[in-house]
Design a protein around this motif. Sequence first.
Motif, PDB file in Angstrom:
ATOM      1  N   PHE A 286       0.837  -1.204   0.000  1.00 59.10           N
ATOM      2  CA  PHE A 286       0.000   0.000   0.000  1.00 59.10           C
ATOM      3  C   PHE A 286       0.875   1.259   0.000  1.00 59.10           C
ATOM      4  N   GLN A 287       1.855   1.290   0.889  1.00 61.69           N
ATOM      5  CA  GLN A 287       2.727   2.464   0.976  1.00 61.69           C
ATOM      6  C   GLN A 287       3.562   2.611  -0.297  1.00 61.69           C
ATOM      7  N   SER A 288       4.000   1.488  -0.825  1.00 58.78           N
ATOM      8  CA  SER A 288       4.781   1.518  -2.062  1.00 58.78           C
ATOM      9  C   SER A 288       3.954   2.078  -3.212  1.00 58.78           C
ATOM     10  N   THR A 289       2.660   1.794  -3.193  1.00 59.64           N
ATOM     11  CA  THR A 289       1.778   2.311  -4.249  1.00 59.64           C
ATOM     12  C   THR A 289       1.634   3.826  -4.126  1.00 59.64           C
ATOM     13  N   ILE A 290       1.502   4.301  -2.898  1.00 59.90           N
ATOM     14  CA  ILE A 290       1.417   5.759  -2.675  1.00 59.90           C
ATOM     15  C   ILE A 290       2.702   6.429  -3.147  1.00 59.90           C
ATOM     16  N   SER A 297       5.609  12.802  -1.264  1.00 57.13           N
ATOM     17  CA  SER A 297       6.291  13.249  -0.039  1.00 57.13           C
ATOM     18  C   SER A 297       5.524  14.368   0.665  1.00 57.13           C
ATOM     19  N   ASN A 298       4.637  15.066  -0.050  1.00 60.93           N
ATOM     20  CA  ASN A 298       3.853  16.127   0.589  1.00 60.93           C
ATOM     21  C   ASN A 298       2.816  15.606   1.575  1.00 60.93           C
ATOM     22  N   ILE A 299       2.424  14.358   1.416  1.00 59.32           N
ATOM     23  CA  ILE A 299       1.363  13.838   2.293  1.00 59.32           C
ATOM     24  C   ILE A 299       1.756  12.532   2.979  1.00 59.32           C
ATOM     25  N   PHE A 300       2.899  11.965   2.642  1.00 57.57           N
ATOM     26  CA  PHE A 300       3.267  10.664   3.191  1.00 57.57           C
ATOM     27  C   PHE A 300       4.634  10.727   3.872  1.00 57.57           C
TER      28      PHE A 300
ATOM     29  N   SER B 308      10.032  10.564   4.914  1.00 57.32           N
ATOM     30  CA  SER B 308      10.475  11.921   5.248  1.00 57.32           C
ATOM     31  C   SER B 308      11.785  11.866   6.032  1.00 57.32           C
ATOM     32  N   ASP B 309      12.533  12.975   6.010  1.00 60.49           N
ATOM     33  CA  ASP B 309      13.753  13.056   6.820  1.00 60.49           C
ATOM     34  C   ASP B 309      13.413  12.855   8.295  1.00 60.49           C
ATOM     35  N   ALA B 310      12.339  13.505   8.732  1.00 55.40           N
ATOM     36  CA  ALA B 310      11.966  13.438  10.148  1.00 55.40           C
ATOM     37  C   ALA B 310      11.720  11.998  10.591  1.00 55.40           C
TER      38      ALA B 310
END
Lengths: 413, 413
Positions: A286-290, A297-300, B308-310
């Motif tokens: 799921f994360q890989s698909t996002i 990177s703006n939302i994940f 993210s970096d964080a």
Amino acid sequence: MKAELISVGTEILLGEITDTNAVKLGQFLAQKGIDVVNRQTVGDNKERIEEALEIATRRSDLIITIGGLGPTEDDLTKDAVADFVGDQLIFDQNTLDKITDYFEKSNIEITSNNKKQAEVFANGGTLANGIGLAAGSFIENNNHTYVVLPGPPSEFTPMVNGSFNQFLITRFNLNQQIKSKTLHFVGIGESLLADKLDDLINRQTNPTIALYFKDTDVTVRLTAKGTEEPEIDQLLNQTESDINKLVGEFYYSDEDEIDFPSFVTQELIKRELSITSAESLTGGLFQSTIVGVAGASNIFPGGYVTYSDASKHSLLGVSEATISDNTVVSGPVAKEMAIGAKNLMGTSIGVSFTGVAGPDGLEGHPAGEVWIGLALPNGDTVQNKYVFNGNRQKIRQRSVNKAFELIWRLILK
Amino acid sequence: MKAELISVGTEILLGEITDTNAVKLGQFLAQKGIDVVNRQTVGDNKERIEEALEIATRRSDLIITIGGLGPTEDDLTKDAVADFVGDQLIFDQNTLDKITDYFEKSNIEITSNNKKQAEVFANGGTLANGIGLAAGSFIENNNHTYVVLPGPPSEFTPMVNGSFNQFLITRFNLNQQIKSKTLHFVGIGESLLADKLDDLINRQTNPTIALYFKDTDVTVRLTAKGTEEPEIDQLLNQTESDINKLVGEFYYSDEDEIDFPSFVTQELIKRELSITSAESLTGGLFQSTIVGVAGASNIFPGGYVTYSDASKHSLLGVSEATISDNTVVSGPVAKEMAIGAKNLMGTSIGVSFTGVAGPDGLEGHPAGEVWIGLALPNGDTVQNKYVFNGNRQKIRQRSVNKAFELIWRLILK
């Protein structure tokens, strides 16, 4: 004008691959009003390719070969056509630069075979390959037109729609225009959609209506013909409106190349809704698909893959009692996973997956049983149970698809 | 013996249907040791079918038509073959009874077209159709064998495996056996492998050597023919040994259906080496690939997606100074990510990914630049920089493939 296709490849004759290129090219040419009257398939053998060219030249005007442009000894199509029409092969400089650049960047030694892919007919022209390294080419000879196209479908299809299409329009003064529009639907099966659109599909020929089905995504492709663009647009819009009267509730996009997970991710980015996930059976899918969508990177910020029971407790804080009381494949565990991930990462949305990918069942749950949890921006949670069919990979993919559908229905729509 | 297929059907040329029959028949005949050297596809047109028969007769011994045996005006194949070889069509009584019975039971009036499906060559024989109404047929003429098979796949496939198979065995005394072996290689490009095996491939015909390429995985398929199994095995083993002398360092498996990531994961399971990962640009793709293999739970407890970096700092403990001193796409960050994940999850191996999937660069690093970190079972760490070509998905996939290759080279091999 009579067109003839020559597919080149021993692996096609042996049935190791299905010749989908010839299918697509037949459709493409039919839409242009060009009749394919014959198709030949030959192995990677220069004499047989030349024999096929000779047969085709006797009865057809436009002769199109597919395949055999690659870097191996087996790739003989350009040589065969050049010999047959009495032309030479020269390097297309743009393609040669691209190949050289590619091998330099990859730190792989370039061989003469690699360079062969840049060859084109000396007295013909180049058809650019936007994806791969092998150039297409064309040549006119004694009132016949010969075109060579590459075999890998990922290169063939863009070339057909791109440089080959432009070549046809210019060469044959095709003034009929074709325009397509793609409508995407989700949450409705192909046969139900086909059922609902049956009358419409049978009633009309312009635009044509074709259905395609891939995972949970159903696509309806409208293709209209005409001589003037406004007239074509009007035809497309009328049919789109007719379709949406019947199945509009399942419609989500008319972008050409979009799949549903990318659509949902792009919507999250647009609306600045951040998201994280805790994945068990899906293992990061799921994360890989996002992350597959540019701008993710703006939302994940990141998330968790908690495959073992212990990691669900230690990484996400799922209570050990919740697991032992309900088993790990359960609504309460899905709920705590989604909330845990959301709180730890500080996002608007948390999505969790716990289930059985198979092949064996787990603690009394059959393969295919999956709980998906959704921690919503307003603090509510939803956890749904699904039973998916299919093998291990299908079950994991269907779980991920379903999560995107849930996000769309419960948060975005 | 040379075989040639003639697929009959305008709908195939127009790309309305995909010719799966020819694919299956190619596989079927290859397994029998019969080479298909040409395939022709023609529309439902008697002259063109006869032209195809004439071309096929010049160069092939066994000529098999597919399709055009049905009850409509368009179904012309038997007529065309009969005319071509100078034979007549007669009714096969069994088939005619079946057709009559079918129409009586359905209360539909039987037409002469329906009866046409019972026709077979007067001087040939019948191939029974267990599913549908149209009989297949065969005829010998001037040292050529002509076989007509029906087009609907539901009828075609059972006939191929049934009456057609029996016909082949009887007619051609088939006692030749075929055996294949698949060798898998990794870390060598297709063109370089082809280059190195070039002489060998050109020098020999039994076994044949075919190369296939998919992502980083290169497959060499050996297919040997013979009458006795030990003799075939000997041929296969000799060629395998010849190949491994040339490119043995890149060889990893001779399992039929294996891909490299699954091979590595299965080796980790066999050797009880547990693994975790911290993924940035790959977003869970590496872990998802591991979880794709049944039994992964024995060695994979879970891991992190630190996009993210964080999150690299908060989840894995990567020092903020390491990130600010080196940028996030760097060896030191890859190292701390791998060690952090390994220590937190208590596994033998930790794998990390940090890089730029694109399309844009990041902090001075171009798209495609990727650092992969490996925390080894002995406590050492390795971190390597790569520059991958391709779009966002390709770069992510190539990063994951490279990590599996590193695990193999540095830990398993």
